[in-house]
Design a protein around this motif. Sequence first.
Motif, PDB file in Angstrom:
ATOM      1  N   TRP A 267       0.828  -1.199   0.000  1.00 51.80           N
ATOM      2  CA  TRP A 267       0.000   0.000   0.000  1.00 51.80           C
ATOM      3  C   TRP A 267       0.862   1.249   0.000  1.00 51.80           C
ATOM      4  CZ3 TRP A 267      -5.494   0.305   0.447  1.00 51.80           C
ATOM      5  CH2 TRP A 267      -6.110  -0.939   0.392  1.00 51.80           C
ATOM      6  N   GLY A 268       2.156   1.072   0.013  1.00 46.96           N
ATOM      7  CA  GLY A 268       3.037   2.214  -0.204  1.00 46.96           C
ATOM      8  C   GLY A 268       3.595   2.839   1.053  1.00 46.96           C
ATOM      9  N   VAL A 269       3.075   2.511   2.191  1.00 47.34           N
ATOM     10  CA  VAL A 269       3.600   3.088   3.417  1.00 47.34           C
ATOM     11  C   VAL A 269       3.940   1.958   4.366  1.00 47.34           C
ATOM     12  CG1 VAL A 269       3.178   4.566   5.401  1.00 47.34           C
ATOM     13  CG2 VAL A 269       2.271   5.192   3.177  1.00 47.34           C
ATOM     14  N   GLN A 270       5.177   1.856   4.674  1.00 47.39           N
ATOM     15  CA  GLN A 270       5.622   0.771   5.541  1.00 47.39           C
ATOM     16  C   GLN A 270       5.660   1.265   6.971  1.00 47.39           C
ATOM     17  OE1 GLN A 270       5.792  -2.328   6.562  1.00 47.39           O
ATOM     18  NE2 GLN A 270       7.031  -2.901   4.805  1.00 47.39           N
ATOM     19  N   GLU A 271       4.898   0.656   7.813  1.00 51.79           N
ATOM     20  CA  GLU A 271       4.872   1.072   9.206  1.00 51.79           C
ATOM     21  C   GLU A 271       6.077   0.525   9.959  1.00 51.79           C
ATOM     22  OE1 GLU A 271       1.274   3.333   9.405  1.00 51.79           O
ATOM     23  OE2 GLU A 271       2.856   2.967  10.853  1.00 51.79           O
ATOM     24  N   THR A 272       6.278   1.042  11.119  1.00 53.53           N
ATOM     25  CA  THR A 272       7.381   0.594  11.971  1.00 53.53           C
ATOM     26  C   THR A 272       7.258  -0.879  12.278  1.00 53.53           C
ATOM     27  OG1 THR A 272       7.471   2.749  13.013  1.00 53.53           O
ATOM     28  CG2 THR A 272       8.477   0.916  14.210  1.00 53.53           C
ATOM     29  N   GLN A 273       8.364  -1.564  12.214  1.00 56.46           N
ATOM     30  CA  GLN A 273       8.403  -2.965  12.614  1.00 56.46           C
ATOM     31  C   GLN A 273       8.898  -3.051  14.051  1.00 56.46           C
ATOM     32  OE1 GLN A 273      10.276  -5.695   9.921  1.00 56.46           O
ATOM     33  NE2 GLN A 273       9.457  -4.663   8.121  1.00 56.46           N
ATOM     34  N   TYR A 274       8.148  -3.711  14.879  1.00 56.96           N
ATOM     35  CA  TYR A 274       8.522  -3.902  16.271  1.00 56.96           C
ATOM     36  C   TYR A 274       9.063  -5.325  16.415  1.00 56.96           C
ATOM     37  CZ  TYR A 274       5.878   0.357  17.049  1.00 56.96           C
ATOM     38  OH  TYR A 274       5.424   1.655  16.987  1.00 56.96           O
ATOM     39  N   PHE A 275      10.260  -5.405  16.948  1.00 56.09           N
ATOM     40  CA  PHE A 275      10.933  -6.699  17.003  1.00 56.09           C
ATOM     41  C   PHE A 275      10.749  -7.393  18.342  1.00 56.09           C
ATOM     42  CE2 PHE A 275      13.476  -7.139  13.170  1.00 56.09           C
ATOM     43  CZ  PHE A 275      13.370  -5.868  12.629  1.00 56.09           C
ATOM     44  N   GLY A 276      10.697  -8.705  18.282  1.00 59.97           N
ATOM     45  CA  GLY A 276      10.745  -9.506  19.485  1.00 59.97           C
ATOM     46  C   GLY A 276      12.183  -9.696  19.922  1.00 59.97           C
ATOM     47  N   PRO A 277      12.386 -10.333  21.070  1.00 62.23           N
ATOM     48  CA  PRO A 277      13.746 -10.504  21.601  1.00 62.23           C
ATOM     49  C   PRO A 277      14.561 -11.551  20.854  1.00 62.23           C
ATOM     50  CG  PRO A 277      12.158 -11.582  23.011  1.00 62.23           C
ATOM     51  CD  PRO A 277      11.364 -10.852  21.980  1.00 62.23           C
ATOM     52  N   GLY A 278      13.903 -12.360  20.032  1.00 62.84           N
ATOM     53  CA  GLY A 278      14.630 -13.355  19.258  1.00 62.84           C
ATOM     54  C   GLY A 278      14.720 -14.708  19.930  1.00 62.84           C
ATOM     55  N   THR A 279      14.946 -15.724  19.112  1.00 65.26           N
ATOM     56  CA  THR A 279      15.245 -17.075  19.591  1.00 65.26           C
ATOM     57  C   THR A 279      16.642 -17.415  19.114  1.00 65.26           C
ATOM     58  OG1 THR A 279      12.957 -17.874  19.574  1.00 65.26           O
ATOM     59  CG2 THR A 279      14.705 -19.524  19.397  1.00 65.26           C
ATOM     60  N   ARG A 280      17.509 -17.735  20.075  1.00 68.11           N
ATOM     61  CA  ARG A 280      18.881 -18.121  19.736  1.00 68.11           C
ATOM     62  C   ARG A 280      18.930 -19.618  19.529  1.00 68.11           C
ATOM     63  NH1 ARG A 280      18.446 -13.702  22.122  1.00 68.11           N
ATOM     64  NH2 ARG A 280      19.943 -12.017  21.970  1.00 68.11           N
ATOM     65  N   LEU A 281      19.157 -20.016  18.276  1.00 68.82           N
ATOM     66  CA  LEU A 281      19.176 -21.427  17.923  1.00 68.82           C
ATOM     67  C   LEU A 281      20.617 -21.883  17.720  1.00 68.82           C
ATOM     68  CD1 LEU A 281      17.699 -24.054  17.037  1.00 68.82           C
ATOM     69  CD2 LEU A 281      17.804 -23.158  14.696  1.00 68.82           C
ATOM     70  N   LEU A 282      20.962 -22.967  18.384  1.00 67.23           N
ATOM     71  CA  LEU A 282      22.286 -23.566  18.222  1.00 67.23           C
ATOM     72  C   LEU A 282      22.102 -25.021  17.813  1.00 67.23           C
ATOM     73  CD1 LEU A 282      25.372 -23.465  18.445  1.00 67.23           C
ATOM     74  CD2 LEU A 282      25.146 -24.082  20.856  1.00 67.23           C
ATOM     75  N   VAL A 283      22.635 -25.343  16.652  1.00 65.79           N
ATOM     76  CA  VAL A 283      22.552 -26.713  16.153  1.00 65.79           C
ATOM     77  C   VAL A 283      23.920 -27.369  16.317  1.00 65.79           C
ATOM     78  CG1 VAL A 283      21.991 -28.189  14.201  1.00 65.79           C
ATOM     79  CG2 VAL A 283      20.795 -26.015  14.494  1.00 65.79           C
TER      80      VAL A 283
END
Lengths: 112, 118
Positions: free
Chosen positions: B101-117
């Motif tokens: 739609w042409g206007v990108q709103e702010t992205q709010y981030f989560g704290p993340g998942t740290r994955l270790l394989v």
Amino acid sequence: QQPVQSPQAVILREGEDAVINCSSSKALYSVHWYRQKHGEAPVFLMILLKGGEQKGHEKISASFNEKKQQSSLYLTASQLSYSGTYFCGPETCENTGNQFYFGTGTSLTVIP
Amino acid sequence: GAGVSQSPSNKVTEKGKDVELRCDPISGHTALYWYRQSLGQGLEFLIYFQGNSAPDKSGLPSDRFSAERTGGSVSTLTIQRTQQEDSAVYLCASSLAQRGWGVQETQYFGPGTRLLVL
């Protein structure tokens, strides 16, 4: 294709100024700027819409030149709290709709 | 909720196992994004949801990666037969706006998942 930021890294003394550039190979509709501190999630700084506008947040401002497909982030009188990695997030115009990618990142370190 | 939440915060798994990562976006946010950030690297876009549909799957690195979103809210990112190169921080973000739609709103981030394989 990932937007390119420059410089990749910069070290400043407290009170100095810095400019971070973001270039895209595609037409831009808007640009976001985020700052990420070590071990934390990115935090939004500002968004610029096409039209060549310039915005400010505290002593951090940015410009957006849609014709050049570039945006620059200006940090003036840097503070220790400015340290982190800065990402631009250009929104590009694609045939399939607008796309959103983060830039390569610029590591900024402010020292006393 | 007050912000984007992700679970688990950390995940250690053995090579070849499947993992599921969960993201709870901010209530009312229609757009949801998954990103991956490898150690010392930038943010890599994986997939985007508008409501329950995923119009943009171009970032998924292989067919071992899949994601779904139900009820326009919670999203799950699944990695099958994990490989060591999958080790990274997986970040989820949500925003109000509809893309295209042409206007990108702010992205709010989560704290993340740290994955270790391993």
